[in-house]
Design an enzyme around this catalytic site. Structure first.
Site, mmCIF file in Angstrom:
data_model
loop_
_atom_site.group_PDB
_atom_site.id
_atom_site.type_symbol
_atom_site.label_atom_id
_atom_site.label_comp_id
_atom_site.label_asym_id
_atom_site.label_seq_id
_atom_site.Cartn_x
_atom_site.Cartn_y
_atom_site.Cartn_z
ATOM 1 N N TYR A 155 0.845 -1.208 0.000
ATOM 2 C CA TYR A 155 0.000 0.000 0.000
ATOM 3 C C TYR A 155 0.878 1.256 0.000
ATOM 4 O O TYR A 155 0.714 2.152 -0.827
ATOM 5 C CB TYR A 155 -0.923 -0.011 1.229
HETATM 6 N N1 LIG Z 1 -8.392 6.909 6.465
HETATM 7 C C1 LIG Z 1 -7.094 7.089 6.707
HETATM 8 O O1 LIG Z 1 -6.642 7.008 7.850
HETATM 9 C C2 LIG Z 1 -6.148 7.421 5.586
HETATM 10 C C3 LIG Z 1 -4.795 7.665 5.928
HETATM 11 C C4 LIG Z 1 -3.904 7.978 4.907
HETATM 12 C C5 LIG Z 1 -4.333 8.065 3.605
HETATM 13 N N2 LIG Z 1 -5.643 7.821 3.299
HETATM 14 C C6 LIG Z 1 -6.044 7.928 1.891
HETATM 15 O O2 LIG Z 1 -7.181 8.771 1.812
HETATM 16 C C7 LIG Z 1 -8.019 8.346 0.733
HETATM 17 C C8 LIG Z 1 -9.418 8.082 1.247
HETATM 18 O O3 LIG Z 1 -9.355 7.075 2.240
HETATM 19 P P1 LIG Z 1 -10.628 6.581 3.052
HETATM 20 O O4 LIG Z 1 -10.176 6.253 4.425
HETATM 21 O O5 LIG Z 1 -11.752 7.524 2.847
HETATM 22 O O6 LIG Z 1 -10.920 5.195 2.309
HETATM 23 P P2 LIG Z 1 -12.299 4.616 1.733
HETATM 24 O O7 LIG Z 1 -11.987 3.234 1.294
HETATM 25 O O8 LIG Z 1 -13.383 4.816 2.710
HETATM 26 O O9 LIG Z 1 -12.569 5.554 0.479
HETATM 27 C C9 LIG Z 1 -12.074 5.296 -0.812
HETATM 28 C C10 LIG Z 1 -13.252 5.276 -1.762
HETATM 29 O O10 LIG Z 1 -12.735 5.123 -3.082
HETATM 30 C C11 LIG Z 1 -13.499 4.184 -3.776
HETATM 31 N N3 LIG Z 1 -12.623 3.571 -4.780
HETATM 32 C C12 LIG Z 1 -11.598 2.707 -4.568
HETATM 33 N N4 LIG Z 1 -11.032 2.370 -5.739
HETATM 34 C C13 LIG Z 1 -11.714 3.035 -6.703
HETATM 35 C C14 LIG Z 1 -11.623 3.100 -8.115
HETATM 36 N N5 LIG Z 1 -10.707 2.376 -8.780
HETATM 37 N N6 LIG Z 1 -12.488 3.880 -8.795
HETATM 38 C C15 LIG Z 1 -13.438 4.611 -8.133
HETATM 39 N N7 LIG Z 1 -13.581 4.578 -6.818
HETATM 40 C C16 LIG Z 1 -12.729 3.801 -6.103
HETATM 41 C C17 LIG Z 1 -14.000 3.200 -2.742
HETATM 42 O O11 LIG Z 1 -15.215 2.575 -3.146
HETATM 43 C C18 LIG Z 1 -14.189 4.096 -1.520
HETATM 44 O O12 LIG Z 1 -15.527 4.539 -1.430
HETATM 45 C C19 LIG Z 1 -7.330 7.126 0.136
HETATM 46 O O13 LIG Z 1 -6.529 7.554 -0.928
HETATM 47 C C20 LIG Z 1 -6.460 6.625 1.264
HETATM 48 O O14 LIG Z 1 -5.362 5.896 0.771
HETATM 49 C C21 LIG Z 1 -6.550 7.506 4.267
#
Ligand SMILES: NC(=O)c1ccc[n+]([C@@H]2O[C@H](COP(=O)([O-])OP(=O)(O)OC[C@H]3O[C@@H](n4cnc5c(N)ncnc54)[C@H](O)[C@@H]3O)[C@@H](O)[C@H]2O)c1
Length: 328
Positions: A155
């Site tokens: 990741y």
């Molecule tokens: N939550 C955290 O603590 C955290 C920390 C660091 C980075 N991030 C990053 O922040 C972003 C959002 O994270 P989150 O926690 O909301 O995750 P999440 O999984 O809740 O949200 C991601 C969304 O993207 C959609 N998705 C995934 N692949 C896709 C694709 N190919 N096409 C269209 N939609 C797609 C999923 O259905 C989901 O609804 C991500 O990039 C994640 O890597 C999150």
């Protein structure tokens, strides 16, 4: 009123960002493929709330599908500001199955970069990176100037790749791109694969919780409202780097560090019940400790996280109870 594309709009952070923008009367175009990595019902419920805003235009599509993105992009006529949050998240799952990370994080991000650079009057792309890219760095707090070339999960490797891909586009095409390294985001409507969600569910059901590395871990837990403030502030600060400069990348964290055991204690207090702890060894891919240095984001973006973990956890628990109490 501006039109802003939020990818991953049905996800945890995307939902909150989209909602905040809609509250400010912007037009939000949402993309999400609604994949079943975790409960699609939860994603549907988030979308249901967003759909109450007439300015919300949703497209169920995969960002790695160039034709689908092209079609939606054309239909919306002019997409000049993009917040890319769609990705396959999760450190542990990336070790089990790396392929969705390649599709969403590498191919998907490439499609978004291409669309942005081909949009003539394009204004700003903001994308999510992660604290996981600091890998086993020992020096805390993690600052943006530290090396991040030794990821310890797939990741993290894909997110590091995103930063490099963004850098090449910034260099080649000179449009504003900003990367944000998010630190363990939590809060209402959070992700079921994250510890606060799993712990709350288990404690309420009198089930044991898995505590890895015997609890000897610490995280910079960052409340969702603070992260949203940082993301929206970043969107307002498009920068085209001068020749030989890198595109801006900021840490968005809470600049603190809570031990996992303290986090569990606060959660127990908030729920009013003790956890049954199942102590386990460290898992592959997991970082021992994270803590953000946010001086750059404070200075350049006016980023100002204010939520204590006791307040944030209590908000999460209230949401969890009301959501699952009223759940269909
Ligand atoms: N939550 C955290 O603590 C955290 C920390 C660091 C980075 N991030 C990053 O922040 C972003 C959002 O994270 P989150 O926690 O909301 O995750 P999440 O999984 O809740 O949200 C991601 C969304 O993207 C959609 N998705 C995934 N692949 C896709 C694709 N190919 N096409 C269209 N939609 C797609 C999923 O259905 C989901 O609804 C991500 O990039 C994640 O890597 C999150």
């Amino acid at each position: 009123m501006t039109k802003i594309l939020v990818t991953g709009a049905a996800g945890f952070i995307g939902f909150h960002v989209a909602k905040a923008l809609l509250e400010k009367d912007h037009i939000v175009v949402g993309f999400d493929n609604m994949n079943p990595y975790y409960s699609v019902k939860l994603k549907d419920a988030r979308l249901e709330l967003l759909s109450k805003y007439p300015n919300f235009h949703f497209y169920k599509l995969d960002i790695s599908d160039n034709d689908a993105v092209e079609k939606a992009w054309k239909k919306e006529a002019s997409l000049t500001k993009v917040i890319n949050l769609a990705a396959q998240a999760g450190v542990r799952y990336s070790i089990q199955d790396p392929f969705p990370y390649v599709t969403s994080n590498l191919m998907g991000f490439t499609v978004i970069l291409e669309k942005c650079r081909r949009q003539s009057d394009f204004k700003h792309l903001v994308y999510a990176s992660t604290s996981s890219i600091y890998g086993s760095n020992k020096e805390l707090p993690f600052s943006e100037s530290q090396k991040t070339d030794a990821p310890i999960s797939f990741y993290a490797a894909t997110k590091k790749a995103n930063e490099l891909m963004a850098q090449s586009y910034s260099h080649l095409y000179h449009f504003p791109i900003t990367g944000l390294r998010l630190f363990t985001v939590y809060g209402p409507w959070g992700r079921p694969d994250m510890s606060i969600f799993k712990f709350t569910k288990a404690i309420l059901n009198d089930e044991p919780i898995d505590v890895f590395n015997n609890g000897q871990m610490a995280r910079d837990f960052t409340y969702i409202d603070d992260i949203v403030q940082g993301i929206l502030a970043a969107l307002e600060k498009p920068i085209i780097p001068k020749a030989d400069q890198l595109h801006p990348i900021y840490n968005l964290g809470n600049k603190g560090r809570e031990s996992l055991l303290t986090f569990i204690e606060v959660l127990e207090k908030s729920i009013g019940k003790k956890a049954i702890k199942n102590f386990l060894p460290l898992q592959d891919g997991d970082i021992l400790e994270t803590q953000s240095d946010i001086k750059m984001a404070e200075k350049n973006l006016g980023y100002n996280p204010k939520t204590s973990i006791s307040e944030g956890i209590s908000n999460f628990v209230d949401w969890y109870k009301s959501y699952y109490h009223s759940e269909r």
